[in-house]
Design an enzyme around this catalytic site. Structure first.
Site, PDB file in Angstrom:
ATOM      1  N   LYS A 181      -3.230   2.940  -6.242  1.00  7.06           N
ATOM      2  CA  LYS A 181      -2.216   2.046  -6.834  1.00  7.06           C
ATOM      3  C   LYS A 181      -1.833   0.954  -5.837  1.00  7.06           C
ATOM      4  O   LYS A 181      -1.747  -0.221  -6.201  1.00  7.06           O
ATOM      5  CB  LYS A 181      -1.003   2.906  -7.210  1.00  7.06           C
ATOM      6  CG  LYS A 181       0.201   2.175  -7.700  1.00  7.06           C
ATOM      7  CD  LYS A 181       1.155   3.134  -8.377  1.00  7.06           C
ATOM      8  CE  LYS A 181       2.177   3.777  -7.457  1.00  7.06           C
ATOM      9  NZ  LYS A 181       3.169   2.865  -6.887  1.00  7.06           N
ATOM     10  N   SER A 182      -1.606   1.331  -4.574  1.00  4.60           N
ATOM     11  CA  SER A 182      -1.179   0.331  -3.572  1.00  4.60           C
ATOM     12  C   SER A 182      -2.241  -0.746  -3.398  1.00  4.60           C
ATOM     13  O   SER A 182      -1.928  -1.937  -3.327  1.00  4.60           O
ATOM     14  CB  SER A 182      -0.945   1.010  -2.218  1.00  4.60           C
ATOM     15  OG  SER A 182       0.230   1.752  -2.244  1.00  4.60           O
ATOM     16  N   ARG A 196      -2.335  -5.002  -4.359  1.00  7.65           N
ATOM     17  CA  ARG A 196      -2.708  -6.044  -3.383  1.00  7.65           C
ATOM     18  C   ARG A 196      -3.899  -6.856  -3.873  1.00  7.65           C
ATOM     19  O   ARG A 196      -3.946  -8.074  -3.719  1.00  7.65           O
ATOM     20  CB  ARG A 196      -2.993  -5.409  -2.019  1.00  7.65           C
ATOM     21  CG  ARG A 196      -1.671  -5.026  -1.316  1.00  7.65           C
ATOM     22  CD  ARG A 196      -1.817  -3.836  -0.459  1.00  7.65           C
ATOM     23  NE  ARG A 196      -0.608  -3.534   0.282  1.00  7.65           N
ATOM     24  CZ  ARG A 196       0.401  -2.753  -0.163  1.00  7.65           C
ATOM     25  NH1 ARG A 196       0.363  -2.223  -1.365  1.00  7.65           N
ATOM     26  NH2 ARG A 196       1.456  -2.514   0.598  1.00  7.65           N
ATOM     27  N   SER A 234       8.644   0.198   6.255  1.00  8.41           N
ATOM     28  CA  SER A 234       8.322  -0.073   4.842  1.00  8.41           C
ATOM     29  C   SER A 234       7.133  -1.014   4.738  1.00  8.41           C
ATOM     30  O   SER A 234       7.178  -2.154   5.214  1.00  8.41           O
ATOM     31  CB  SER A 234       9.532  -0.684   4.132  1.00  8.41           C
ATOM     32  OG  SER A 234       9.105  -1.286   2.922  1.00  8.41           O
ATOM     33  N   ASP A 257       5.453   9.335   0.171  1.00 11.14           N
ATOM     34  CA  ASP A 257       5.311   9.585  -1.274  1.00 11.14           C
ATOM     35  C   ASP A 257       4.911  11.035  -1.567  1.00 11.14           C
ATOM     36  O   ASP A 257       4.980  11.475  -2.717  1.00 11.14           O
ATOM     37  CB  ASP A 257       4.259   8.643  -1.874  1.00 11.14           C
ATOM     38  CG  ASP A 257       4.755   7.197  -1.916  1.00 11.14           C
ATOM     39  OD1 ASP A 257       5.977   6.979  -1.822  1.00 11.14           O
ATOM     40  OD2 ASP A 257       3.922   6.283  -2.047  1.00 11.14           O
ATOM     41  N   ARG A 293      14.927  11.007  -4.279  1.00  6.13           N
ATOM     42  CA  ARG A 293      13.952  12.114  -4.243  1.00  6.13           C
ATOM     43  C   ARG A 293      14.419  13.299  -3.411  1.00  6.13           C
ATOM     44  O   ARG A 293      13.878  14.400  -3.568  1.00  6.13           O
ATOM     45  CB  ARG A 293      12.585  11.594  -3.771  1.00  6.13           C
ATOM     46  CG  ARG A 293      11.903  10.760  -4.846  1.00  6.13           C
ATOM     47  CD  ARG A 293      10.515  10.283  -4.463  1.00  6.13           C
ATOM     48  NE  ARG A 293       9.925   9.557  -5.591  1.00  6.13           N
ATOM     49  CZ  ARG A 293       8.899   8.718  -5.484  1.00  6.13           C
ATOM     50  NH1 ARG A 293       8.354   8.477  -4.292  1.00  6.13           N
ATOM     51  NH2 ARG A 293       8.405   8.116  -6.552  1.00  6.13           N
ATOM     52  N   ARG A 302       6.558  10.719  -9.492  1.00 12.45           N
ATOM     53  CA  ARG A 302       6.174  11.684  -8.446  1.00 12.45           C
ATOM     54  C   ARG A 302       6.998  12.968  -8.542  1.00 12.45           C
ATOM     55  O   ARG A 302       6.526  14.039  -8.150  1.00 12.45           O
ATOM     56  CB  ARG A 302       6.271  11.047  -7.065  1.00 12.45           C
ATOM     57  CG  ARG A 302       5.310   9.868  -6.922  1.00 12.45           C
ATOM     58  CD  ARG A 302       4.882   9.576  -5.508  1.00 12.45           C
ATOM     59  NE  ARG A 302       4.312   8.242  -5.425  1.00 12.45           N
ATOM     60  CZ  ARG A 302       3.058   7.922  -5.762  1.00 12.45           C
ATOM     61  NH1 ARG A 302       2.220   8.847  -6.177  1.00 12.45           N
ATOM     62  NH2 ARG A 302       2.630   6.677  -5.668  1.00 12.45           N
TER      63      ARG A 302
HETATM   64  C1  S3P Z   1       4.062   1.206  -1.071  1.00 10.79           C
HETATM   65  C2  S3P Z   1       4.863   1.468   0.012  1.00 10.79           C
HETATM   66  C3  S3P Z   1       5.834   2.569   0.058  1.00 10.79           C
HETATM   67  C4  S3P Z   1       5.536   3.617  -0.999  1.00 10.79           C
HETATM   68  C5  S3P Z   1       5.273   3.002  -2.344  1.00 10.79           C
HETATM   69  C6  S3P Z   1       4.076   2.048  -2.281  1.00 10.79           C
HETATM   70  C7  S3P Z   1       3.135   0.046  -1.021  1.00 10.79           C
HETATM   71  O1  S3P Z   1       7.134   2.067  -0.172  1.00 10.79           O
HETATM   72  O2  S3P Z   1       6.620   4.527  -1.095  1.00 10.79           O
HETATM   73  O3  S3P Z   1       4.987   4.010  -3.291  1.00 10.79           O
HETATM   74  O4  S3P Z   1       2.234  -0.039  -1.874  1.00 10.79           O
HETATM   75  O5  S3P Z   1       3.296  -0.784  -0.124  1.00 10.79           O
HETATM   76  P1  S3P Z   1       8.053   1.482   1.027  1.00 10.79           P
HETATM   77  O6  S3P Z   1       7.372   0.310   1.569  1.00 10.79           O
HETATM   78  O7  S3P Z   1       9.354   1.126   0.355  1.00 10.79           O
HETATM   79  O8  S3P Z   1       8.206   2.605   1.995  1.00 10.79           O
END
Ligand code: S3P
Length: 427
Positions: A21-22, A26, A166, A313, A344, A387
């Site tokens: 997903k991340s 991007r 983050s 996560d 969470r 989640r």
């Molecule tokens: C993510 C970063 C994380 C993660 C989120 C996806 C990303 O969040 O918890 O599910 O794709 O960059 P944070 O950057 O708020 O920690």
């Protein structure tokens, strides 16, 4: 919707996992501001990346589907079109935080909105650095969405030390840095996921666990061709369940194994888990491999400090798997878990208590002693958090009777086929 989960005698077989997903977010966002046509295979069609896609389509990006992937005709750094209405990021923090940065560099006004959960989540963490760069970015009085973005003459480069670990904030500052007048650096004390740096091919200096990522203002990303690997955070539910449920043996192929994402594996190996990486390779600039997981006796431990961002996560499912482990399981220094799609920490503590586990809650974590038998039959609340719903399902597999998981449909935010995969693999 509620799903009834039957107790399991173990998971067996080969898991089919969704694309990461991340990385999908991007690929869509950076593809949209690239020059040329990006060809992205195995892109996620979960709800969160679909929110990113629909925002980009409203910004004039003509994304085209082909079997198993998408073509993204890039519009260049400043080529997005003014949308006719507010852009809806749905439930997706990554969409909102990364798109705000790209919109800050455009010559038009825009507004980003989200659902109830996203509208409660903290946005000061991106508003502050983007404003320090000169961006016209404004949230509500309590620094939440809707976010209004006004065009400015120029953005200024910045050296930014991340106050909270983050990847979303780091990515937002780096993306805004593309529109700035010099070199922007983001420094982080604890490494967070580095998909943005890899995708853009940025220079990253490493000093121990510290990272400095740099981007040059005006750098125009070029279109890429890539195949997105399987999502480690989605696989995590099955990895944790297979270790905790006696009689399990599963294989997961084409899995993203980026070192900034697999803190869970390191922790599970330290707990005595049997996980073999069968084949490691690089694909599209990301480490990928196949893994085999067998049920193992687990020894519980304390999770805190610099590993937290790499397992953030996965903490809910890790905690529920640790109910099968021996000794005290403790999570500390994970306060940012309260700022996710739901709180969470409160959600995990509530699930554990519903299952009859005696758990201590802290502001930044929780602790309990295992092994704990889990009392089934009480419906498990998911707070519409994907989640939490999936972690609850894994706990329910260990329970002593059928257990309902509430808000079951929300798994589609990241893992649309979750319930089918769980039913297929559970024996
Ligand atoms: C993510 C970063 C994380 C993660 C989120 C996806 C990303 O969040 O918890 O599910 O794709 O960059 P944070 O950057 O708020 O920690």
């Amino acid at each position: 919707m509620e799903v009834t989960v039957q107790p399991s005698h173990g998971l067996k077989g080969e898991l089919s996992i969704p694309p990461d997903k991340s990385i999908s977010h991007r690929a869509l966002i950076i593809g949209a501001i690239s020059s040329g046509v990006s060809v992205i295979r195995n892109i996620s069609c979960a709800e969160d990346p679909l929110s990113t896609r629909s925002c980009l389509e409203a910004l004039g990006v003509l994304i085209e589907d082909f079997p198993g992937g998408v073509k993204i005709p890039g519009r260049g750094l400043r080529g997005l079109k003014m949308p006719s209405s507010s852009l809806n990021a749905g439930n997706s923090g990554t969409t909102m935080r990364m798109l705000t940065a790209v919109l800050a560099g455009q010559a038009f006004e825009s507004v980003l909105i989200g659902d109830d959960s996203l509208s409660r989540r903290p946005m000061k963490r991106i508003i502050e650095p983007l404003r320090a760069m000169g961006a016209g970015v404004f949230g509500t009085d309590t620094h939440t969405a809707p976010i209004r973005i006004f065009p400015v003459h120029a953005l200024h480069s910045i050296r930014y030390e991340l106050p909270v670990p983050s990847a979303q904030v780091k990515s937002a500052v780096l993306l805004a840095g593309l529109y700035a007048d010099g070199e922007t650096t983001v420094a982080e004390q604890y490494p967070t996921r580095d998909h943005t740096e890899r995708y853009l091919g940025l220079t990253v200096e490493k000093h121990g666990s510290r990272r400095n990522a740099r981007v040059s203002g005006g750098f125009q990303p070029e279109a890429r061709e890539m195949e997105i690997p399987g999502d480690f955070s989605a696989a995590a539910f099955f990895i944790a369940a297979a270790l905790a449920l006696p009689g399990s043996e599963i294989v997961i192929g084409n899995l993203g194994l980026n070192p900034t994402r697999i803190g869970l594996l390191d922790i599970l190996l330290r707990m005595g888990g049997c996980v073999d990486i069968i084949d490691m390779r690089m694909s599209g600039g990301e480490p990928v491999g196949d893994i085999r997981v067998k049920s193992s006796p687990l020894k519980n431990l304390k999770v805190s400090g610099d590993v937290i961002p790499n397992v953030i996560d996965e903490i809910p499912v890790l905690a529920l798997a640790a109910t099968a482990g021996e000794g005290v399981f403790e999570v500390r220094e994970a306060g940012d878990l309260r700022n996710k799609e739901s709180d969470r920490i409160a959600a995990v503590v509530h699930t554990l208590r519903s299952l009859g586990v005696d758990v201590e809650e802290y502001e930044d974590g929780f602790a309990f002693e295992g092994p704990a038998s889990l009392r089934g039959g009480v419906p498990l609340k998911s707070y519409r958090d994907h989640r939490i719903a999936m972690a609850n399902a894994i706990a329910a597999l260990r329970a002593d009777g059928p257990t309902n998981v509430c808000d079951a449909e929300c798994v589609a935010i990241s893992f649309p086929g979750f319930w089918e995969e769980m039913t297929r693999m559970s024996t």
